[in-house]
Design a protein around this motif. Sequence first.
Motif, PDB file in Angstrom:
ATOM      1  N   GLN A 173       0.853  -1.196   0.000  1.00  0.00           N
ATOM      2  CA  GLN A 173       0.000   0.000   0.000  1.00  0.00           C
ATOM      3  C   GLN A 173       0.879   1.233   0.000  1.00  0.00           C
ATOM      4  O   GLN A 173       1.905   1.252   0.674  1.00  0.00           O
ATOM      5  CB  GLN A 173      -0.855   0.039   1.259  1.00  0.00           C
ATOM      6  CG  GLN A 173      -2.073  -0.819   1.189  1.00  0.00           C
ATOM      7  CD  GLN A 173      -2.949  -0.501   2.391  1.00  0.00           C
ATOM      8  OE1 GLN A 173      -3.326   0.626   2.614  1.00  0.00           O
ATOM      9  NE2 GLN A 173      -3.240  -1.503   3.170  1.00  0.00           N
ATOM     10  N   ARG A 203      -6.532   1.346   0.944  1.00  0.00           N
ATOM     11  CA  ARG A 203      -7.057   0.821   2.209  1.00  0.00           C
ATOM     12  C   ARG A 203      -8.287  -0.059   1.961  1.00  0.00           C
ATOM     13  O   ARG A 203      -8.425  -1.120   2.564  1.00  0.00           O
ATOM     14  CB  ARG A 203      -7.450   1.974   3.133  1.00  0.00           C
ATOM     15  CG  ARG A 203      -6.281   2.694   3.759  1.00  0.00           C
ATOM     16  CD  ARG A 203      -5.605   1.828   4.836  1.00  0.00           C
ATOM     17  NE  ARG A 203      -4.544   2.545   5.497  1.00  0.00           N
ATOM     18  CZ  ARG A 203      -4.685   3.218   6.638  1.00  0.00           C
ATOM     19  NH1 ARG A 203      -5.850   3.268   7.258  1.00  0.00           N
ATOM     20  NH2 ARG A 203      -3.660   3.850   7.172  1.00  0.00           N
ATOM     21  N   GLU A 214      -9.162  -2.574   4.933  1.00  0.00           N
ATOM     22  CA  GLU A 214      -8.866  -1.776   6.133  1.00  0.00           C
ATOM     23  C   GLU A 214      -9.634  -0.454   6.111  1.00  0.00           C
ATOM     24  O   GLU A 214      -9.694   0.196   5.069  1.00  0.00           O
ATOM     25  CB  GLU A 214      -7.362  -1.466   6.195  1.00  0.00           C
ATOM     26  CG  GLU A 214      -6.513  -2.700   6.427  1.00  0.00           C
ATOM     27  CD  GLU A 214      -5.028  -2.391   6.251  1.00  0.00           C
ATOM     28  OE1 GLU A 214      -4.670  -1.202   6.162  1.00  0.00           O
ATOM     29  OE2 GLU A 214      -4.252  -3.358   6.195  1.00  0.00           O
ATOM     30  N   PHE A 257     -10.476   3.540   7.284  1.00  0.00           N
ATOM     31  CA  PHE A 257      -9.664   4.766   7.360  1.00  0.00           C
ATOM     32  C   PHE A 257     -10.615   5.938   7.529  1.00  0.00           C
ATOM     33  O   PHE A 257     -11.839   5.799   7.359  1.00  0.00           O
ATOM     34  CB  PHE A 257      -8.833   4.948   6.078  1.00  0.00           C
ATOM     35  CG  PHE A 257      -9.678   5.120   4.846  1.00  0.00           C
ATOM     36  CD1 PHE A 257     -10.106   6.370   4.429  1.00  0.00           C
ATOM     37  CD2 PHE A 257     -10.080   4.005   4.111  1.00  0.00           C
ATOM     38  CE1 PHE A 257     -10.916   6.512   3.319  1.00  0.00           C
ATOM     39  CE2 PHE A 257     -10.899   4.139   2.998  1.00  0.00           C
ATOM     40  CZ  PHE A 257     -11.311   5.393   2.595  1.00  0.00           C
ATOM     41  N   ASP A 297      -6.580   9.405   9.346  1.00  0.00           N
ATOM     42  CA  ASP A 297      -5.499   8.755   8.581  1.00  0.00           C
ATOM     43  C   ASP A 297      -4.993   9.642   7.449  1.00  0.00           C
ATOM     44  O   ASP A 297      -3.799   9.704   7.185  1.00  0.00           O
ATOM     45  CB  ASP A 297      -6.028   7.452   7.971  1.00  0.00           C
ATOM     46  CG  ASP A 297      -6.519   6.514   9.037  1.00  0.00           C
ATOM     47  OD1 ASP A 297      -5.685   5.800   9.596  1.00  0.00           O
ATOM     48  OD2 ASP A 297      -7.737   6.527   9.338  1.00  0.00           O
ATOM     49  N   ARG A 328     -17.432  -0.547   1.469  1.00  0.00           N
ATOM     50  CA  ARG A 328     -16.068  -0.445   2.004  1.00  0.00           C
ATOM     51  C   ARG A 328     -15.676   1.012   2.170  1.00  0.00           C
ATOM     52  O   ARG A 328     -14.730   1.340   2.883  1.00  0.00           O
ATOM     53  CB  ARG A 328     -15.073  -1.175   1.092  1.00  0.00           C
ATOM     54  CG  ARG A 328     -15.158  -2.676   1.217  1.00  0.00           C
ATOM     55  CD  ARG A 328     -14.657  -3.118   2.608  1.00  0.00           C
ATOM     56  NE  ARG A 328     -15.070  -4.453   2.979  1.00  0.00           N
ATOM     57  CZ  ARG A 328     -16.151  -4.745   3.699  1.00  0.00           C
ATOM     58  NH1 ARG A 328     -16.958  -3.795   4.144  1.00  0.00           N
ATOM     59  NH2 ARG A 328     -16.448  -5.988   4.010  1.00  0.00           N
ATOM     60  N   PRO A 372     -14.461  -1.439  11.828  1.00  0.00           N
ATOM     61  CA  PRO A 372     -13.060  -1.162  11.466  1.00  0.00           C
ATOM     62  C   PRO A 372     -12.699  -1.392   9.996  1.00  0.00           C
ATOM     63  O   PRO A 372     -11.655  -0.935   9.549  1.00  0.00           O
ATOM     64  CB  PRO A 372     -12.269  -2.123  12.374  1.00  0.00           C
ATOM     65  CG  PRO A 372     -13.240  -3.133  12.854  1.00  0.00           C
ATOM     66  CD  PRO A 372     -14.609  -2.518  12.798  1.00  0.00           C
ATOM     67  N   SER A 373     -13.580  -2.044   9.243  1.00  0.00           N
ATOM     68  CA  SER A 373     -13.222  -2.270   7.833  1.00  0.00           C
ATOM     69  C   SER A 373     -13.814  -1.197   6.918  1.00  0.00           C
ATOM     70  O   SER A 373     -13.663  -1.270   5.692  1.00  0.00           O
ATOM     71  CB  SER A 373     -13.717  -3.648   7.389  1.00  0.00           C
ATOM     72  OG  SER A 373     -15.119  -3.697   7.520  1.00  0.00           O
TER      73      SER A 373
END
Length: 269
Positions: free
Chosen positions: A3, A32, A37, A39, A66, A165, A188-189
């Motif tokens: 990344q 991300r 993940e 952010f 982030d 997402r 968190p995703s």
Amino acid sequence: MHQPTFPDLAIIDGQRINIATLDDAVAAAIGRARAGEGFRLFTLNLDHIVKRRADPAFAAVYAEADFISADGAPVAALARRQAATIRRTTGADLVVPLCQAAAKAGVPIALYGSDMPTLEACAASLLKTAIGLDIVHLEAPPYGFDPGSEAAFDAAKRIEESGARIVFVALGAPKQEFFAATMAGHVPSLGFVCIGGALDFIAGTQARAPVVFQKSGLEWLWRLGSDPRRFYRRYVLCAGALVSLMAGAGRNVIPGGAGGGSPSHNGTK
Ligand code: UDP
């Protein structure tokens, strides 16, 4: 998966900026999202700086984000003094390119905030400009809702369960940033992209300033003229903040009082 990384490029009034361009913002968010993940991506303008100064909780939420771009023209100009690569990157400019990249990458998105007619019009417009985009959830909370309430937690869960997402959060500052920060640990995703009134512009329910105003850094003047009662106080406070920033007050102060520091100037990723 590799990344891209985004080192700090500039610090404005104690707040770091680590996104130089629109392309970087898109790469950061998609990187991300593809990795599964979450952010938080915020776009710093003078109004946010005024609100950060008045509310330490908002400053703390900002400090933990982030990805932070320079949104307002004055913020971008000040940030460029520290890192020449920085270009103005607003929430309104980000939505379409990020949706186009999400469509290509197969990243489902959600829209949260504003009102349902605006969201529906916005979704219809995005499906035309970002071919193949998967919009899995639209939701408009009641106006004035509390971003830390049970209802907000339920909404975040619904957004996550939709398969999104990335969620574009259009609640205005500081509500949208508080919502993103409060929900980050809960879902968190999920990637939160806070975009202010951008969906209103895309839906056409509010007109954005003509390009000539945007390019000359006078978008605020156009907004002030379009709704003086709403924006007068905001821009008086912003002007005060700009004067103090230009005088150098608060520059290079790390949030939380950890001491000053020189931002990285290399602009590399
Ligand atoms: N908004 C909302 N709920 C609220 C407050 C604001 O949905 O409780 C929406 C509003 O409808 C608008 C967006 O937040 O679509 C952005 O608001 P504003 O214009 O104040 O933000 P700016 O773009 O000026 O930061």
